[in-house]
Motif scaffolding. Structure first.
Motif, PDB file in Angstrom:
ATOM      1  N   GLY A 116      41.238 -37.152  31.211  1.00  0.00           N
ATOM      2  CA  GLY A 116      39.801 -36.967  31.423  1.00  0.00           C
ATOM      3  C   GLY A 116      39.080 -36.625  30.130  1.00  0.00           C
ATOM      4  N   VAL A 117      39.625 -35.653  29.409  1.00  0.00           N
ATOM      5  CA  VAL A 117      38.978 -35.234  28.163  1.00  0.00           C
ATOM      6  C   VAL A 117      38.999 -36.379  27.153  1.00  0.00           C
ATOM      7  N   ALA A 118      40.153 -37.058  27.056  1.00  0.00           N
ATOM      8  CA  ALA A 118      40.259 -38.168  26.099  1.00  0.00           C
ATOM      9  C   ALA A 118      39.216 -39.235  26.419  1.00  0.00           C
ATOM     10  N   ALA A 119      39.077 -39.562  27.714  1.00  0.00           N
ATOM     11  CA  ALA A 119      38.114 -40.601  28.108  1.00  0.00           C
ATOM     12  C   ALA A 119      36.694 -40.182  27.746  1.00  0.00           C
ATOM     13  N   VAL A 120      36.354 -38.927  28.049  1.00  0.00           N
ATOM     14  CA  VAL A 120      35.001 -38.452  27.743  1.00  0.00           C
ATOM     15  C   VAL A 120      34.751 -38.516  26.234  1.00  0.00           C
ATOM     16  N   ILE A 121      35.743 -38.070  25.466  1.00  0.00           N
ATOM     17  CA  ILE A 121      35.584 -38.066  24.002  1.00  0.00           C
ATOM     18  C   ILE A 121      35.391 -39.500  23.486  1.00  0.00           C
ATOM     19  N   VAL A 122      36.205 -40.425  23.981  1.00  0.00           N
ATOM     20  CA  VAL A 122      36.088 -41.820  23.528  1.00  0.00           C
ATOM     21  C   VAL A 122      34.688 -42.351  23.847  1.00  0.00           C
TER      22      VAL A 122
END
Lengths: 402, 251
Positions: free
Chosen positions: A30-36
């Protein structure tokens, strides 16, 4: 005591590395997706901004046709003529440069090299309006423009790929059926926002272009650059008035041309990107919620598994608050750790995707900090219920638990 | 810090009376028809330095009595006085403080934290006492030495025999220098030789340090180590025996 609690939590996570990892997978993703998404969104926004400023600041584009559209003339609406440009030059106040502009794809031949590139017809003032700079040679002179002389300025790609090893200035280039002399080379501008090499171009005086390339006297667009202090909305109003008068459009009737303010277009695009980014982030954020539920699930299992340990701790004098804090810290540490991992992966992902889709990689500290705090908060919120359950265990029953 | 305050107030008190006392203590579980009277008006006094064995069949109330002695449970009626203070009126945090500072527990199943070294197990109660690291280490090592396992400090429970685990558990119970050690069938999972080692250790702690020990057991020869023996049945103490002579198995 707090440092001990942190240490205990860390050890508990280390004891079950695989399970801890799987538990926080949702948070990581989730965090990785938001950051990307947020990073690429910011990159695109910046790209649009720089693209627009590359086009020139304070630029207004005048195109035929009543619809707001970017570039291209409408078939039905009458095109502009040289007289329109002259009229605008005479009437407008607060203008730094005006350039007629027309373009089409055509064959360019240099020696054995043969390529279809973008042929542009314009005047020297384009260098002010669109920030074009000539690195070698010079721009068109007024007499060249008036007489429609066969001279041209080439883009950096033409020089690099079609004239390798040649001295470009003074060389002859064939554009369609016209042979023209190269008098200048443009500074490289790079890829355009939506693909296409902006440097694969040959620029001719507009009159030369009209007579020798397309065989008509139409002008597709008129580009107008406001003076530094000019009020763009006032300038737009002036342009509209001049053109309506020239075209005899009665009051109340719709204009058959459009006046487009590029910064306005950029603003609309940036807002659109912002909305898209927020929307996509929200979708990615749902996986954070799912990740939080995963943490709650595992913490509940953990509390059950460690019932005896909790009993021991309560028997040797831990208060309910201390037991609760221990499990809360553990959950927060898990999810914050997952958040850190997700941030790292997200930044790596964004950094590797950004060049592929031709946008700059924009590192935003605030996004990273927010993502981290949010993931830690997810741990605290979803760890609360299991932690409270642990703290409320009856020590006698907990000690008897198998 | 008021909790710590009440705990130190207890510590400072030089009560002339018994260490712990039951005054007509009853414990009732359930309600109505399902009501179970686990303790039924028990009176009991244990003085500091005593070694008491508690015996009785299962359901006799001895475990309930131990839980109340250990401040893990409260009487339904009657009073439990710890150093003259009525435990019944204390909040759960205050009970935790009593356990933290004055009580040590030894269980039949050892109850050490798994995958945690002996030394770290011993440090756990000291962490809750907010004792700083260097002193914690020293105290834990000293307690391990007392039970003769200083050389096993870095072993986890899985790497220790049953007898050794129980000695670590005893060390954990005494590392805080409690006033009362409660041992719930500490030899129940051990063979005879190991059982007597444990009992000799408890006897030594009782004699050399004046540690008050209350021990639950099913075996007569284990109970023989104690100076006083209480037999529970149906929630009452039905017999009280004083052991004047030396325990038959000691030395």
């Amino acid at each position: 005591m707090l440092s001990n609690t942190l240490l205990m939590a860390l050890r508990e996570i280390q004891r079950n590395v695989l399970r801890s990892g799987l538990t926080v997978l949702g948070i990581i993703i989730g965090v990785a997706a938001v950051i990307v998404i947020v990073t690429l969104g910011a990159g695109t926004t910046r790209q649009v901004g720089s693209e627009i400023s590359k086009m020139g600041s304070n630029m207004i584009t005048l195109v035929p046709g009543g619809d707001m559209r970017m570039g291209g003339a409408s078939g039905a609406a009458p095109p502009f003529l040289a007289a329109d440009v002259e009229a605008l030059r005479r009437e407008l106040v607060g203008v730094s440069a005006i350039a007629p502009y027309a373009q089409r794809m055509d064959q360019v031949i240099v020696g054995n090299e043969n390529r279809r590139v973008n042929i542009v017809g314009t005047v020297a003032e384009i260098s002010v309006v669109r920030n074009w700079k000539v690195t070698d040679g010079r721009l068109f002179t007024l007499s060249e423009e008036r007489s429609g002389k066969a001279v041209c300025i080439i883009g950096a790609t033409i020089r690099k790929e079609m004239m390798a090893g040649m001295e470009p200035l003074g060389a002859t280039v064939r554009v369609g059926k016209l042979s023209c002399e190269v008098i200048g080379v443009l500074e490289p501008k790079g890829q355009a926002m939506f693909g296409g090499d902006q440097d694969a171009t040959v620029v001719l005086p507009i009159r030369t272009y009209q007579r020798r390339i397309v065989g008509n006297d139409r002008i597709a667009q008129i580009l107008i650059s406001g003076a530094d202090s000019a009020d763009l909305s006032d300038l737009k109003l002036q342009i509209t008035q001049v053109m309506r008068e020239r075209r005899n459009i009665a009051a109340g009737e719709r204009s058959n041309f459009s006046v487009i303010d590029m910064t306005e277009v950029a603003g609309v695009m940036q807002t659109t990107i912002g909305v898209m980014t927020t929307f996509l982030s929200a979708i990615a954020g749902v996986s954070l919620l799912v990740g939080g539920i995963g943490i709650m699930n595992i913490m509940l299992v953990s509390v059950t598994e460690r019932t005896r340990e909790i009993g021991i701790r309560l028997a040797i004098g831990a208060t309910e608050r201390e037991v609760m804090l221990q499990f809360l810290v553990e959950a927060a540490m898990l999810s914050a750790g997952g958040g850190l991992l997700g941030i790292t992966l997200g930044l790596i992902g964004a950094a590797s995707i950004a060049p592929a889709i031709n946008v700059p990689f924009v590192f935003q500290t605030s996004t990273v900090v927010q993502a981290f705090l949010f993931s830690a908060a997810v741990g605290v919120i979803f760890g609360f219920m299991p932690a409270r359950r642990a703290a409320r265990l009856n020590p006698i029953e907990a000690l008897r638990h198998e | 810090m008021s909790k710590q305050g009440s705990a130190s107030a207890l510590m400072a008190e030089q009560s002339p009376g018994p260490l712990v006392a039951f005054e007509n203590v009853s414990k009732i579980y359930g309600k109505g028809d399902a009501e179970v009277r686990a303790l039924n008006g028990v009176n009991l006094q244990i003085n500091a330095g005593e070694f008491v064995a508690v015996m009785g069949p299962s359901g006799s109330g001895k475990s309930t009595a131990m839980n109340i002695l250990g401040c893990l449970d409260k009487p339904t009626s009657g009073r439990y006085l710890f150093k003259g203070v009525d435990v019944g009126g204390l909040a759960s945090d205050q009970l935790a403080m009593l356990r933290r500072h004055f009580l040590g527990f030894v269980f039949q199943g050892f109850n050490l934290l798994a995958r945690t070294t002996a030394l770290e197990n011993l440090e756990l109660p000291l962490i809750y006492q907010r004792i700083e690291k260097a002193r914690r280490r020293a105290m834990a090592l000293e307690a391990l030495e007392t039970v003769g396992l200083a050389d096993r400090a870095d072993h986890t429970p899985a790497e220790l025999s049953g007898g050794q685990q129980q000695r670590v558990a005893i060390a954990r119970a005494i590392v805080t220098k409690p006033s009362l050690l409660l041992a719930d069938e500490p030899t129940g999972n051990l063979d005879s030789a190991r059982s007597h080692e444990i009992m000799q250790l408890l006897t030594r702690l009782n004699r050399e340090r004046g540690l008050t020990v209350v021990l639950v057991t099913h075996e007569d020869d284990i109970a023989a180590y104690a100076g006083r023996r209480l037999d529970f049945r149906d929630g009452r103490i039905v017999r009280e025996t004083r052991n004047t002579g030396k325990p038959s198995h000691a030395q």
